[in-house]
Write a protein that holds these residues in place. Structure first.
Motif, short mmCIF file in Angstrom:
data_model
loop_
_atom_site.label_atom_id
_atom_site.label_comp_id
_atom_site.label_asym_id
_atom_site.label_seq_id
_atom_site.Cartn_x
_atom_site.Cartn_y
_atom_site.Cartn_z
N MET A 195 -8.87 10.51 80.48
CA MET A 195 -10.30 9.63 80.25
C MET A 195 -10.25 8.98 79.10
O MET A 195 -10.69 7.80 78.90
N ALA A 196 -9.67 9.64 77.96
CA ALA A 196 -9.51 8.91 76.45
C ALA A 196 -8.79 7.87 76.89
O ALA A 196 -9.11 6.75 75.99
N CYS A 197 -7.78 7.99 77.25
CA CYS A 197 -6.60 6.82 77.46
C CYS A 197 -7.43 5.84 78.21
O CYS A 197 -7.20 4.50 78.06
N LEU A 198 -7.88 6.02 79.38
CA LEU A 198 -8.76 5.00 80.40
C LEU A 198 -9.76 4.24 79.40
O LEU A 198 -10.05 3.12 79.58
N ARG A 199 -10.52 5.09 78.51
CA ARG A 199 -11.51 4.41 77.52
C ARG A 199 -10.74 3.09 76.89
O ARG A 199 -11.34 2.16 76.50
N MET A 200 -9.71 3.41 76.46
CA MET A 200 -8.98 2.43 75.60
C MET A 200 -8.28 1.20 76.34
O MET A 200 -8.18 0.43 75.69
N HIS A 201 -8.03 1.49 77.75
CA HIS A 201 -7.25 0.71 78.30
C HIS A 201 -8.29 0.17 79.57
O HIS A 201 -7.83 0.52 80.73
N PRO A 202 -9.17 -0.82 79.48
CA PRO A 202 -9.87 -1.19 80.49
C PRO A 202 -9.05 -1.91 81.52
O PRO A 202 -9.47 -2.35 82.63
N GLU A 203 -7.76 -2.38 81.22
CA GLU A 203 -6.93 -3.14 81.99
C GLU A 203 -6.16 -2.41 83.12
O GLU A 203 -5.33 -2.77 83.92
N VAL A 204 -6.52 -1.01 83.14
CA VAL A 204 -5.74 -0.17 84.21
C VAL A 204 -6.63 -0.21 85.36
O VAL A 204 -7.90 0.15 85.17
N VAL A 205 -5.90 -0.31 86.51
CA VAL A 205 -6.52 0.06 87.82
C VAL A 205 -5.92 1.44 88.24
O VAL A 205 -4.84 1.88 88.11
N ILE A 206 -6.92 2.29 88.58
CA ILE A 206 -6.66 3.60 89.15
C ILE A 206 -6.40 3.62 90.63
O ILE A 206 -7.11 3.36 91.32
N ILE A 207 -5.25 4.24 90.94
CA ILE A 207 -4.76 4.37 92.23
C ILE A 207 -5.09 6.02 92.42
O ILE A 207 -4.07 6.97 91.76
N ALA A 208 -6.13 6.36 93.14
CA ALA A 208 -6.24 7.71 93.22
C ALA A 208 -5.45 8.17 94.51
O ALA A 208 -5.41 7.65 95.56
N GLN A 209 -4.81 9.42 94.34
CA GLN A 209 -3.74 10.20 95.31
C GLN A 209 -4.04 11.66 95.39
O GLN A 209 -4.82 12.22 94.46
N SER A 210 -3.88 12.05 96.74
CA SER A 210 -4.43 13.61 96.97
C SER A 210 -3.32 13.93 98.18
O SER A 210 -3.15 13.45 99.09
N HIS B 94 -17.05 10.00 91.13
CA HIS B 94 -18.01 10.65 90.74
C HIS B 94 -17.86 10.78 89.23
O HIS B 94 -18.83 10.77 88.35
N GLN B 95 -16.72 11.59 88.67
CA GLN B 95 -16.50 11.48 87.58
C GLN B 95 -16.24 10.14 86.59
O GLN B 95 -16.74 10.45 85.60
N LEU B 96 -15.63 9.25 87.44
CA LEU B 96 -15.81 7.69 86.59
C LEU B 96 -17.13 7.30 86.34
O LEU B 96 -17.39 7.00 85.11
N MET B 97 -17.94 7.49 87.25
CA MET B 97 -19.37 7.18 87.19
C MET B 97 -20.13 7.87 86.05
O MET B 97 -20.74 7.13 85.24
N THR B 98 -19.83 9.23 86.07
CA THR B 98 -20.55 10.15 85.14
C THR B 98 -19.92 9.71 83.69
O THR B 98 -21.14 9.91 82.89
N GLN B 99 -18.73 9.40 83.51
CA GLN B 99 -18.37 9.07 82.24
C GLN B 99 -18.56 7.67 81.86
O GLN B 99 -17.96 7.38 80.66
N GLY B 100 -19.01 6.86 82.74
CA GLY B 100 -19.34 5.44 82.42
C GLY B 100 -18.03 4.68 82.35
O GLY B 100 -17.94 3.75 81.78
N MET B 101 -17.06 5.08 83.15
CA MET B 101 -15.78 4.29 83.04
C MET B 101 -15.88 3.08 84.05
O MET B 101 -16.27 3.40 85.20
N LYS B 102 -15.42 2.07 83.72
CA LYS B 102 -15.29 0.75 84.64
C LYS B 102 -13.93 0.30 85.14
O LYS B 102 -14.06 -0.82 85.84
N ASN B 103 -13.16 1.41 85.10
CA ASN B 103 -11.66 0.96 85.52
C ASN B 103 -11.81 0.98 87.33
O ASN B 103 -12.67 1.68 88.01
#
Length: 615
Positions: A411-426, A440-449
């Protein structure tokens, strides 16, 4: 509700003949005949085919008292041949028909939108509070005697609300909204509760999957507020045929089943009724694989609204996220770069090798360790390569990560890198739960990726891929989380281009991206006034190239103008061998002979400037 861990909603048990639903009973599968209800033998034979295919309830249209009376002979005919499956009478417009049908079948479906209220006219009417109350009293006066007949005969009721047949009275207070659909149903449910009649099932349907899902979610919430737990019948009306009908149905029904909602389902396909049963069975069985899965420690974002979700706010990275339509990413790991121009992916993930011959209108994603800065190519990192991601100077980067990979460091890395597109896998048995956990975690943390979902399968059968991928994506789209889909099928029995087409079909069914003509076509029933399947084939042959156009093809007037309210053009059965044509909600030509109607439809489209010649 736990958005991250699957469990079925607890519903009352309702007795429908010898096949109860709700409670601890299985999710029941059903279909509806398209034979003329006065043709006893044809109805019996088609009902047998539905039952033999695995149908647990069979519904038949009962337009009038004659048809309701004939349900007795159909019922006797089936029982005499050893078929004890419950029969359901489908009633619109006439309370007397429902009262007769209740004597001869195990369940009667009535439509609150037209049971007592006049048929919808799309006129703007105003009701004073006193006039509105008088109309409710009219419902009580007609509905309570019907309830008493059902009590005496142990007949169940389905309250079947359709988006296309809300009354002008409901429209006057609520508009053409999910809230109006829910209130149309709740008016009748309150009377059932007051009269201590509990043998009730509810359906609340629309051809628009967004409306359908939002409305069922809202209905469940409203029932819970009023202490009700009636079983739910799920379905997407006018879903169509072929792959479109399957994807649309799986997307809408699957999204609700995945949240534990639904006690019986009908997949409405414009095909032979018995063809619906195996599709429904596959869908139910696939969702139920999630039972008793390992716990997912998800936490709901405070701003998330389950009954009225909005798209998650993101900052665009290139053409991904922000206000852009969701992208389609495909995986080509064998250097096969063939694409269908109509369903051309936005990006191709190529793994360890960047192709030499690349197109300028497609982006290429390669693993970070082989990325060398080539124009039009972008590096992909995994969640264990955060240091490498931090030092990479690419303007767009992709990060493959599971839910548990989104730790504090990530999450700290993503805050520094808004140019990252997250590809969720499971790889979790309930991948929806983990994907929701990420969002939901991204929303709670205010992340815009931006967030893309990687859906991986190993299917040999195209239908199985369509059903599973649509069911897995449904809730994610309706929750507002989808900035893109990476759909990959490992088995090459299904062509990559067909996988791409499926991804685009999912986005179109979810009303988030248009790539082809949309057909809103009913499955047909005994009210259908022309050869529906043959007509759809002719209309598709003439219009399939008109990208973005919506065409409604309806067997009769019951839901016609309503369910195709957002269609550009409508083709509706008006009488035996007669067709009426619509421009949106307005009937522009009536009673056209069936053999001329398709040509007249094309003429209408041309007159309004919406037709282009095939290339």
């Amino acid at each position: 509700m736990d958005y991250f861990n699957y469990s079925r909603r607890k519903a009352n048990e309702v007795y429908v003949g010898a096949t109860p639903m709700g409670g601890a009973n299985p999710i029941r599968i059903q279909s509806m005949t398209n034979t003329v209800t006065m043709d006893t033998e044809a109805c019996i034979e088609q009902a047998k085919r539905i039952i033999d295919a695995g149908g647990e309830y069979v519904r038949l249209t009962t337009q009038g008292v004659r048809e309701a009376e004939n349900m007795k002979d159909i019922n006797i005919g089936l029982r005499s041949q050893g078929y004890n499956t419950p029969l359901v009478a489908d009633v619109h417009f006439n309370p007397k028909v429902a009262e007769v049908a209740a004597l001869y079948v195990e369940k009667v479906r009535i439509n609150p939108g037209n049971y007592v209220d006049a048929a919808r006219t799309f006129k703007k009417l105003e009701y004073t509070d006193e006039e509105y109350a008088q109309e409710i009293q009219k419902i009580r006066d007609r509905f309570i005697p019907f309830l008493n007949i059902c009590k005496e005969n142990h007949t169940a009721i389905r309250l079947g609300v359709n988006h296309g047949s809300l009354s002008d009275r409901i429209m006057s207070r609520y508009g053409d909204t999910p809230a109006g659909m829910v209130e149309s149903c709740m008016e009748f449910l309150r009377i059932c509760v007051e009269q201590k009649f509990s043998n009730v099932v509810i359906s609340i349907k629309a051809s628009n999957t967004v409306v359908m899902v939002k409305t069922v979610r809202l209905l469940s919430e409203e029932m819970e507020k009023e202490g009700m737990a009636f079983p739910l019948h799920l379905g997407v009306t006018e879903a169509g045929d072929g792959e479109d009908g399957r994807i649309k149905s799986a997307l809408g029904i699957g999204a609700l089943l995945a949240d534990g909602l639904g006690d019986t389902i009908r997949v409405s396909l414009t095909e032979a009724p018995e063809a619906e049963i195996p599709v429904a069975r596959k869908l139910v069985d696939y969702i139920l694989q999630r039972e008793n899965h390992p716990y997912i420690p998800g936490a709901e974002a405070p701003e998330f609204n389950y009954t009225n979700p909005e798209r998650r706010q993101t900052e665009a990275v290139g053409n991904i996220g922000g206000n852009h339509v969701p992208v389609v990413i495909t995986a080509r790991l064998d250097n096969n770069l063939e694409v269908n121009e109509q369903f051309k992916p936005d990006y191709i993930y190529c793994g360890q090798q960047l192709p030499e011959n690349r197109r300028s209108d497609i982006g290429y994603i390669v693993d970070a360790n082989v990325w060398n800065g080539n124009e039009g190519s972008y590096p992909a990192f995994n969640y264990q390569q955060l240091i490498e991601l931090h030092h990479c100077n690419a303007k767009m980067k992709f990060l493959f990560t599971p839910y548990m990979g989104l730790n504090e460091e990530a999450m700290a890395c993503l805050r520094m890198h808004p140019e990252v597109v997250i590809i969720a896998q499971s790889n979790h048995p309930n991948r929806l739960g983990e994907f929701r956990g990420i969002a939901h975690q991204l929303m709670t943390q205010g992340m815009k990726n931006p967030l893309v979902f990687f859906q991986f399968y190993q299917e040999k059968n195209t239908e199985d891929l369509q059903l599973k991928s649509a069911a897995d994506m449904g809730a994610l789209i309706f929750d507002g989380f989808c900035d893109g889909i990476l759909l990959f099928n490992h088995d090459k029995a299904i062509a990559d281009t067909k996988v791409d087409e499926t991804a685009f079909g999912i986005l179109q069914a979810g009303r988030v991206r248009t790539s082809k003509t949309e057909y809103i076509s009913c499955p047909g029933c005994g009210r259908t006034l022309y050869d529906l399947e043959a007509t759809i084939a002719r209309i598709k042959a003439a219009t399939a190239h008109l990208k973005g156009l919506k065409i409604g093809i309806m067997g009769c007037i019951v839901n016609g103008p309503g369910e195709m309210a957002d269609a550009d053009y409508g083709y509706v059965g008006a009488g035996r061998g007669k067709i009426s044509l619509y421009k949106q909600k307005v009937c522009v030509e009536k009673n056209i002979p069936e053999d001329q109607a398709v040509e007249k439809l094309i003429e209408l489209i041309k007159e309004n400037g919406d037709y282009i010649e095939k290339v």
